[in-house]
Structures are given as structure tokens and as C-alpha cells.
Design an enzyme around this catalytic site. Structure first.
Site, mmCIF file in Angstrom:
data_model
loop_
_atom_site.group_PDB
_atom_site.id
_atom_site.type_symbol
_atom_site.label_atom_id
_atom_site.label_comp_id
_atom_site.label_asym_id
_atom_site.label_seq_id
_atom_site.Cartn_x
_atom_site.Cartn_y
_atom_site.Cartn_z
ATOM 1 C CB VAL A 162 -6.601 -0.354 -8.028
ATOM 2 C CG1 VAL A 162 -5.710 -1.333 -7.296
ATOM 3 C CG2 VAL A 162 -6.346 1.080 -7.549
ATOM 4 N N PRO A 163 -5.709 -2.358 -10.919
ATOM 5 C CG PRO A 163 -3.759 -2.768 -12.126
ATOM 6 C CD PRO A 163 -4.397 -1.780 -11.191
ATOM 7 C CB CYS A 164 -7.885 -6.327 -8.275
ATOM 8 S SG CYS A 164 -9.551 -5.789 -8.664
ATOM 9 C CG HIS A 165 -8.328 -6.586 -14.467
ATOM 10 N ND1 HIS A 165 -8.340 -5.266 -14.035
ATOM 11 C CD2 HIS A 165 -7.587 -6.604 -15.608
ATOM 12 C CE1 HIS A 165 -7.648 -4.535 -14.890
ATOM 13 N NE2 HIS A 165 -7.186 -5.317 -15.855
#
Length: 185
Positions: A140-143
Site C-alpha cells: 500500500v504505497p504510502c511512500h
């Protein structure tokens, strides 16, 4: 008297090309991706807080599909994940995490963008808190979330990990001729 059943949380340590990440999954899917280089205790504490009725079982072979998918991403060979996830959170957190999954590979969005996506434009701080609680880094690409001014902001995995992930995506996307974000690292 009914005996309590423990939820089995399987885990492995992904070591790939300088990366060292603990991964954990329930029977329903991947539930945790740890921070770069952090000890087993980080994962164990998270599991004990979030899935208190669980028991941790090392299962390198059973976790192979998750480790392989993340290794492919870290090598620039994969730009999305189709693995099952078992993320547990409030309805608001789940909505934020789902919105994160819609950020295209190699691009970034602001916290305000995510707040608008979840139809809570004034909840920018709450969005930041939900992003910080994301249990499955990378998947889950919170970056991909940055500050309104384009600056890199906090990340559970640390700023070096965030910067490395964004650079990896931008390099791979550039090599494939994909549209780029406005962020340059």
C-alpha cells in the site's frame, strides 16, 4: 468451557539486494511489511497490538509468494501488487489506504489530494495519521504521498527508505517511458 483459538500469523524475513524487511500474513493475506533493517521485535510488537489473539510462526516457504512479489518490486520488475491483503483498521483508515493504492507507480500525491479522494477535504491531518498507520509498507504505497510544497514528509520506514522507494519507481518508470511525477529526488 470453550478453548480459545489463536490466529496463526506467518512471517518471514525478506533479504534482497540490500533490503531487509519482515513480512507477516494471516490466512486472509499479507498483514504487515516492516521498515528497512528493523528487528523482528518491531513486527512482533505490531502483531501483538493489532492481532492480540495470534501466534507468530516462521514460515519462509509459505510466505514465498509475498517475498517474491516484494523482491520483484524492489528490483524494478513489478509496479503493482495483486496479492491478498489482510489490513485491519477503521473505515476511515481503510478508505485512505484504498486511495493510496490508486496512486500510479512513479507518481506522487499530496495529503490534500488523498483527503479529497476520500471525500474529506478538511481532514488532511487525519489522513496523515491514517497513512502513518499503514501496516503494509510498499504494498500500500504510502511512500508516494508528499507535502503540499513537494517536500518529502514523514514515513514509518524512515525518510531514507521513502526516498529510495521513490527514486526506484521514478528510475523504473523513466526507463519504461511512463509519466513522471513533479517530484525529483
Amino acid at each position: 468451557m470453550k478453548k480459545e483459538t489463536k490466529v496463526e500469523v506467518r512471517w518471514t524475513l525478506l533479504n534482497h539486494d540490500g533490503w531487509s524487511l519482515h513480512l507477516a500474513a494471516t490466512a486472509a493475506g499479507l498483514c504487515y511489511v516492516g521498515s528497512q533493517g528493523m528487528p523482528w521485535e518491531e513486527m512482533a510488537q505490531w502483531v501483538n497490538r493489532r492481532i492480540p489473539e495470534s501466534v507468530l510462526v516462521q514460515d519462509d516457504q509459505g510466505m514465498q509468494r509475498y517475498a517474491t512479489a516484494l523482491a520483484e518490486y524492489l528490483s524494478g520488475e513489478r509496479d503493482r501488487f495483486s496479492m491478498p491483503l489482510d489490513v485491519r483498521g477503521t473505515p476511515f483508515q481503510l478508505a485512505v489506504w484504498e486511495a493510496l493504492g490508486r496512486i500510479p507507480y512513479g507518481q506522487t500525491r499530496t495529503y490534500s489530494d488523498i483527503a479529497a479522494l476520500v471525500e474529506k477535504p478538511s481532514a488532511v491531518r487525519a489522513v496523515g495519521t491514517a497513512i502513518g498507520a499503514n501496516p503494509v509498507l510498499i504494498a500500500v504505497p504510502c511512500h508516494r504521498v508528499i507535502g503540499k510544497n513537494g517536500a518529502l514528509t514523514g514515513y514509518r520506514g524512515g525518510m531514507e527508505m521513502k526516498e529510495t522507494l521513490l527514486r526506484l519507481e521514478q528510475t523504473a518508470a523513466r526507463a519504461e517511458g511512463r509519466q513522471q511525477s513533479c517530484l525529483t529526488i
